[in-house]
Write an enzyme that holds these catalytic residues in place. Structure first.
Site, mmCIF file in Angstrom:
data_model
loop_
_atom_site.group_PDB
_atom_site.id
_atom_site.type_symbol
_atom_site.label_atom_id
_atom_site.label_comp_id
_atom_site.label_asym_id
_atom_site.label_seq_id
_atom_site.Cartn_x
_atom_site.Cartn_y
_atom_site.Cartn_z
ATOM 1 N N ASP A 9 0.785 -1.247 0.000
ATOM 2 C CA ASP A 9 0.000 0.000 0.000
ATOM 3 C C ASP A 9 0.815 1.294 0.000
ATOM 4 O OD1 ASP A 9 -1.963 -1.926 0.211
ATOM 5 O OD2 ASP A 9 -2.786 -1.233 2.119
ATOM 6 N N ASP A 47 -4.615 -0.811 -1.805
ATOM 7 C CA ASP A 47 -5.890 -0.678 -1.100
ATOM 8 C C ASP A 47 -6.859 -0.034 -2.092
ATOM 9 O OD1 ASP A 47 -6.907 -1.237 1.551
ATOM 10 O OD2 ASP A 47 -6.985 0.918 1.965
ATOM 11 N N HIS A 49 -10.815 0.668 -2.461
ATOM 12 C CA HIS A 49 -12.182 0.632 -1.930
ATOM 13 C C HIS A 49 -13.198 1.291 -2.862
ATOM 14 C CE1 HIS A 49 -10.523 -0.636 1.872
ATOM 15 N NE2 HIS A 49 -9.901 0.496 2.101
ATOM 16 N N HIS A 53 -17.462 2.738 1.174
ATOM 17 C CA HIS A 53 -17.025 1.484 1.804
ATOM 18 C C HIS A 53 -17.360 1.461 3.295
ATOM 19 C CE1 HIS A 53 -14.047 -1.604 3.175
ATOM 20 N NE2 HIS A 53 -14.481 -2.161 2.058
ATOM 21 N N HIS A 82 -10.656 6.867 2.053
ATOM 22 C CA HIS A 82 -9.299 6.769 1.496
ATOM 23 C C HIS A 82 -9.260 5.716 0.401
ATOM 24 C CE1 HIS A 82 -9.484 3.467 4.383
ATOM 25 N NE2 HIS A 82 -8.597 2.857 3.615
ATOM 26 N N LYS A 107 -7.105 -4.972 -2.976
ATOM 27 C CA LYS A 107 -7.842 -5.522 -1.838
ATOM 28 C C LYS A 107 -8.761 -4.465 -1.268
ATOM 29 C CE LYS A 107 -4.020 -4.399 1.227
ATOM 30 N NZ LYS A 107 -4.710 -3.408 2.055
ATOM 31 N N CYS A 152 -1.843 -2.892 7.693
ATOM 32 C CA CYS A 152 -1.770 -3.808 6.549
ATOM 33 C C CYS A 152 -0.482 -4.627 6.499
ATOM 34 C CB CYS A 152 -2.029 -3.041 5.262
ATOM 35 S SG CYS A 152 -3.753 -2.493 5.165
#
Ligand code: VGL
Ligand code: ZN
Length: 198
Positions: A9, A47, A49, A53, A82, A107, A152
């Site tokens: 990330d 990351d 989303h 989310h 984010h 993810k 993470c």
């Protein structure tokens, strides 16, 4: 037998001026780029989303960033919005080497489940597919770097160790969010899982 570098990330929203800025998050980029040459396999995670989310505080009435809520899969920290798919914040840091890596694994796409780990979503059962990729590439040893150490990177390292990989976290090439002792807790949890903290 081969080794893999997993870069967690390194995205604009986790760097200074980002939506969920990790202090000094950008300082690790040159060192990560330099490290890539020494590995058979290099993986980046992102990351990623959807808007709205369930890990975003803005998706829950009366909640603020960093509040906790109970999700069906367990307690969950609520974050500022984010890494919304396709946003500038979701893009990799502009200086990160994105040419060398073999695979980019995204993810956190499921609106109902957060995903700190590069291997499993936060329900700890839904796989991302990374384990299968690494095994079919013959990987036995993984080194993790990136953001954030206590979320993470931590969850990815512990899952990798549980899956039987030989796991090292290079702490100098990670930076932490550190919410109420989360960095110390993460270090203890990684050590207990058999992760080498280098
Ligand atoms: C992360 C919080 C929320 C991370 C991702 O990359 O550590 N932390 N989403
Ligand atoms: Zn996230």
């Amino acid at each position: 037998m081969s080794n893999a570098l997993i870069v967690i990330d390194v995205q604009n929203d986790f760097c200074p001026a980002g939506a969920l800025a990790v202090p000094e998050g950008d300082l690790i980029v040159p060192g990560i780029n330099a490290l890539m040459a020494g590995f058979d396999v290099v993986v980046l995670t992102q990351d990623w989303h959807p808007a709205g989310h369930s890990s975003f505080a803005s998706s829950h009435d009366g909640k603020a960033p960093y509040d906790m809520i109970d999700m069906p899969y367990g307690p969950q920290v609520l974050w500022p919005d984010h890494c919304v798919q396709g946003s500038t914040g979701s893009a990799f840091h502009k200086d990160l080497n994105v040419t060398r890596p073999d695979l980019v694994i995204r993810k956190g796409m499921n609106p109902a489940i957060d995903s700190y780990s590069a291997f499993f979503e936060n329900d700890q059962t839904t796989p991302t597919g990374l384990e299968g990729y690494l095994r079919t590439r013959g990987v036995t040893d993984v080194t993790l770097v990136g953001l954030a150490t206590d979320f993470c990177v931590n969850f990815s390292a512990v899952d990798a160790a549980k899956l039987g990989f030989d796991v090292t976290v290079k702490q100098a090439l990670c930076r932490a969010i550190d919410l109420e002792g989360s960095l110390d807790a993460a270090r203890a949890g990684m050590r207990a899982a058999g992760v080498t903290l280098a």
